[in-house]
Design an enzyme around this catalytic site. Structure first.
Site, PDB file in Angstrom:
ATOM      1  N   SER A  20       0.809  -1.224   0.000  1.00 25.56           N
ATOM      2  CA  SER A  20       0.000   0.000   0.000  1.00 25.56           C
ATOM      3  C   SER A  20       0.845   1.279   0.000  1.00 25.56           C
ATOM      4  CB  SER A  20      -0.966  -0.001   1.189  1.00 25.56           C
ATOM      5  OG  SER A  20      -1.913  -1.032   1.008  1.00 25.56           O
ATOM      6  N   LYS A  69      -8.897  -6.357  10.599  1.00 22.46           N
ATOM      7  CA  LYS A  69     -10.058  -5.871   9.841  1.00 22.46           C
ATOM      8  C   LYS A  69     -11.367  -5.952  10.639  1.00 22.46           C
ATOM      9  CE  LYS A  69      -8.137  -6.874   5.288  1.00 22.46           C
ATOM     10  NZ  LYS A  69      -8.369  -7.494   3.970  1.00 22.46           N
ATOM     11  N   ASP A 104     -12.232  -4.172  -0.728  1.00 22.68           N
ATOM     12  CA  ASP A 104     -11.943  -5.403  -1.482  1.00 22.68           C
ATOM     13  C   ASP A 104     -13.101  -5.717  -2.426  1.00 22.68           C
ATOM     14  OD1 ASP A 104      -9.440  -5.877  -0.474  1.00 22.68           O
ATOM     15  OD2 ASP A 104     -10.131  -7.198   1.133  1.00 22.68           O
TER      16      ASP A 104
HETATM   17  P1  NDP Z   1      -7.762 -16.843   4.661  1.00 23.25           P
HETATM   18  O1  NDP Z   1      -6.662 -17.385   5.493  1.00 23.25           O
HETATM   19  O2  NDP Z   1      -8.885 -16.133   5.308  1.00 23.25           O
HETATM   20  O3  NDP Z   1      -8.398 -18.073   3.792  1.00 23.25           O
HETATM   21  C1  NDP Z   1      -7.558 -18.988   3.145  1.00 23.25           C
HETATM   22  C2  NDP Z   1      -8.393 -19.896   2.249  1.00 23.25           C
HETATM   23  O4  NDP Z   1      -7.493 -20.806   1.583  1.00 23.25           O
HETATM   24  C3  NDP Z   1      -9.396 -20.762   3.017  1.00 23.25           C
HETATM   25  O5  NDP Z   1     -10.524 -21.002   2.192  1.00 23.25           O
HETATM   26  C4  NDP Z   1      -8.580 -22.059   3.218  1.00 23.25           C
HETATM   27  O6  NDP Z   1      -9.386 -23.209   3.380  1.00 23.25           O
HETATM   28  C5  NDP Z   1      -7.858 -22.145   1.875  1.00 23.25           C
HETATM   29  N1  NDP Z   1      -6.656 -22.977   1.985  1.00 23.25           N
HETATM   30  C6  NDP Z   1      -5.466 -22.637   2.558  1.00 23.25           C
HETATM   31  N2  NDP Z   1      -4.597 -23.659   2.476  1.00 23.25           N
HETATM   32  C7  NDP Z   1      -5.266 -24.676   1.867  1.00 23.25           C
HETATM   33  C8  NDP Z   1      -4.915 -26.014   1.497  1.00 23.25           C
HETATM   34  N3  NDP Z   1      -3.682 -26.509   1.742  1.00 23.25           N
HETATM   35  N4  NDP Z   1      -5.840 -26.779   0.864  1.00 23.25           N
HETATM   36  C9  NDP Z   1      -7.075 -26.285   0.598  1.00 23.25           C
HETATM   37  N5  NDP Z   1      -7.478 -25.042   0.926  1.00 23.25           N
HETATM   38  C10 NDP Z   1      -6.573 -24.247   1.555  1.00 23.25           C
HETATM   39  O7  NDP Z   1      -7.042 -15.938   3.553  1.00 23.25           O
HETATM   40  P2  NDP Z   1      -7.652 -14.724   2.694  1.00 23.25           P
HETATM   41  O8  NDP Z   1      -9.000 -15.121   2.233  1.00 23.25           O
HETATM   42  O9  NDP Z   1      -7.499 -13.461   3.435  1.00 23.25           O
HETATM   43  O10 NDP Z   1      -6.617 -14.662   1.471  1.00 23.25           O
HETATM   44  C11 NDP Z   1      -6.543 -15.694   0.500  1.00 23.25           C
HETATM   45  C12 NDP Z   1      -5.611 -15.290  -0.627  1.00 23.25           C
HETATM   46  O11 NDP Z   1      -6.122 -14.143  -1.282  1.00 23.25           O
HETATM   47  C13 NDP Z   1      -4.197 -14.925  -0.171  1.00 23.25           C
HETATM   48  O12 NDP Z   1      -3.284 -15.427  -1.130  1.00 23.25           O
HETATM   49  C14 NDP Z   1      -4.190 -13.414  -0.194  1.00 23.25           C
HETATM   50  O13 NDP Z   1      -2.896 -12.869  -0.452  1.00 23.25           O
HETATM   51  C15 NDP Z   1      -5.113 -13.143  -1.392  1.00 23.25           C
HETATM   52  N6  NDP Z   1      -5.766 -11.832  -1.307  1.00 23.25           N
HETATM   53  C16 NDP Z   1      -5.585 -10.972  -2.360  1.00 23.25           C
HETATM   54  C17 NDP Z   1      -6.196  -9.752  -2.375  1.00 23.25           C
HETATM   55  C18 NDP Z   1      -6.007  -8.858  -3.549  1.00 23.25           C
HETATM   56  O14 NDP Z   1      -6.305  -7.665  -3.455  1.00 23.25           O
HETATM   57  N7  NDP Z   1      -5.528  -9.369  -4.664  1.00 23.25           N
HETATM   58  C19 NDP Z   1      -7.055  -9.310  -1.252  1.00 23.25           C
HETATM   59  C20 NDP Z   1      -7.180 -10.292  -0.194  1.00 23.25           C
HETATM   60  C21 NDP Z   1      -6.550 -11.504  -0.235  1.00 23.25           C
HETATM   61  P3  NDP Z   1      -9.883 -23.657   4.861  1.00 23.25           P
HETATM   62  O15 NDP Z   1     -11.054 -22.774   5.181  1.00 23.25           O
HETATM   63  O16 NDP Z   1     -10.239 -25.075   4.676  1.00 23.25           O
HETATM   64  O17 NDP Z   1      -8.711 -23.433   5.792  1.00 23.25           O
END
Ligand code: NDP
Length: 281
Positions: A20, A69, A104
């Site tokens: 940012s 957040k 977002d």
């Molecule tokens: P969270 O930690 O809240 O969620 C992670 C998600 O990934 C969950 O659904 C989790 O599943 C899943 N996951 C993680 N590891 C595994 C695995 N080994 N196998 C299967 N599912 C898995 O993260 P966020 O939602 O905040 O962020 C997710 C991604 O989005 C990140 O890479 C982040 O950098 C990116 N992002 C990008 C943004 C942008 O502006 N481009 C904005 C926000 C985020 P489970 O629920 O089963 O754990």
């Protein structure tokens, strides 16, 4: 801080990887503003005080990232988006009142508008992979754009059920095994999991059942071209990447704090791409 300088910051714990400051710093310079934008590493136990003292420090507002957040939502007067998503990432002072939103949501939809004009005309079925924090903003954005069926697939089924409880019947929890069938009728597929990110396992989804007019979006932006996006492009499908979303989500905060609506340009993208590439070296 010099007199007359408008100041904002990004608050997180940790914060050093946030892009940012680079994005807002670029726009501040481009518009020749008397403004500054800093990083603030604030521990969870101190963040409520931090928000309460924003104006005392001379800030006009802030961005908020993990893990603050939800705390930001509680500390402010949220708009409909932040309230529906259950998280605030942009705060601003409005006549002494601390207000908040979740950018977002518009980052996701504005990036698709810019990358794939007409992506939601007409809105068909969507498939959202993942049910974490970012999935909430994506789903709300899809509901705003009148998607009536959003199939959500996640490793942990309780989290998809929680999304249905939050957003209603447009959200359809589904199992990974149903994915090939769901893809046959999907207009849009969005990866909101962290899979495919540098250092994480690959996502491993076969896109071959998708119709030829489907759009594929990935929130992951490191690497810039994820294996999912590469597979979609190889099939000739339209795509939208995570960096575009990151840039578009920053626009609203800048406008609110500094009074100028900035643009997401190829030049800005190139600056952030260079920074992301440095991290890989
Ligand atoms: P969270 O930690 O809240 O969620 C992670 C998600 O990934 C969950 O659904 C989790 O599943 C899943 N996951 C993680 N590891 C595994 C695995 N080994 N196998 C299967 N599912 C898995 O993260 P966020 O939602 O905040 O962020 C997710 C991604 O989005 C990140 O890479 C982040 O950098 C990116 N992002 C990008 C943004 C942008 O502006 N481009 C904005 C926000 C985020 P489970 O629920 O089963 O754990």
């Amino acid at each position: 801080m010099a007199e007359g300088v408008r100041a904002a910051c990004v608050v997180g714990w940790p914060i050093k990887h946030s892009r940012s400051p680079l994005i807002h710093g670029y726009w501040i310079k481009q518009h020749g503003l008397a403004a500054e934008y800093r990083r603030e590493a604030i521990a969870p136990e101190a963040v409520a005080d931090f928000f309460a003292n924003l104006s005392g420090r001379g800030d006009v507002g802030c961005n908020v990232t993990l893990p603050h957040k939800e705390a930001a939502l509680a500390a402010s007067a949220p708009d409909d988006r932040a309230r529906a998503v259950g998280a605030a990432n942009t705060l601003w002072l409005d006549g002494g009142r601390l207000r908040s939103t979740n950018t977002d949501v518009e980052g996701f939809t504005a990036n698709l508008d810019a990358s794939v004009p007409g992506w939601d005309l007409p809105p068909g079925e969507a498939v959202v992979l993942g049910a974490g924090g970012s999935a909430r903003g994506v789903i709300y954005g899809l509901i705003e754009r009148s998607f009536t069926r959003i199939n959500v697939v996640n490793r942990t089924p309780e989290r998809t059920e929680a999304l249905r409880a939050r957003f209603g019947p447009a959200v359809q929890p589904a199992h990974w095994s149903a994915l090939p069938h769901l893809l046959t009728r999907a207009r849009l597929v969005v990866n909101t999991t962290s899979l495919g990110m540098t250092g994480q396992p690959p996502l491993g989804v076969d896109l071959s059942p998708l119709p030829g007019n489907a759009v594929v979006a990935d929130l992951v932006y490191a690497p810039l071209e994820t294996p999912l996006l590469a597979a979609a492009r190889a099939r000739g499908l339209a795509t939208a990447d995570g960096l575009g979303m990151l840039l578009h989500q920053a626009v609203r905060g800048f406008s609110l704090w500094f009074g100028v609506r900035p643009e997401v340009t190829p030049e800005l993208r190139a600056v952030i791409e260079t920074d992301l590439a440095k991290e890989r070296e």
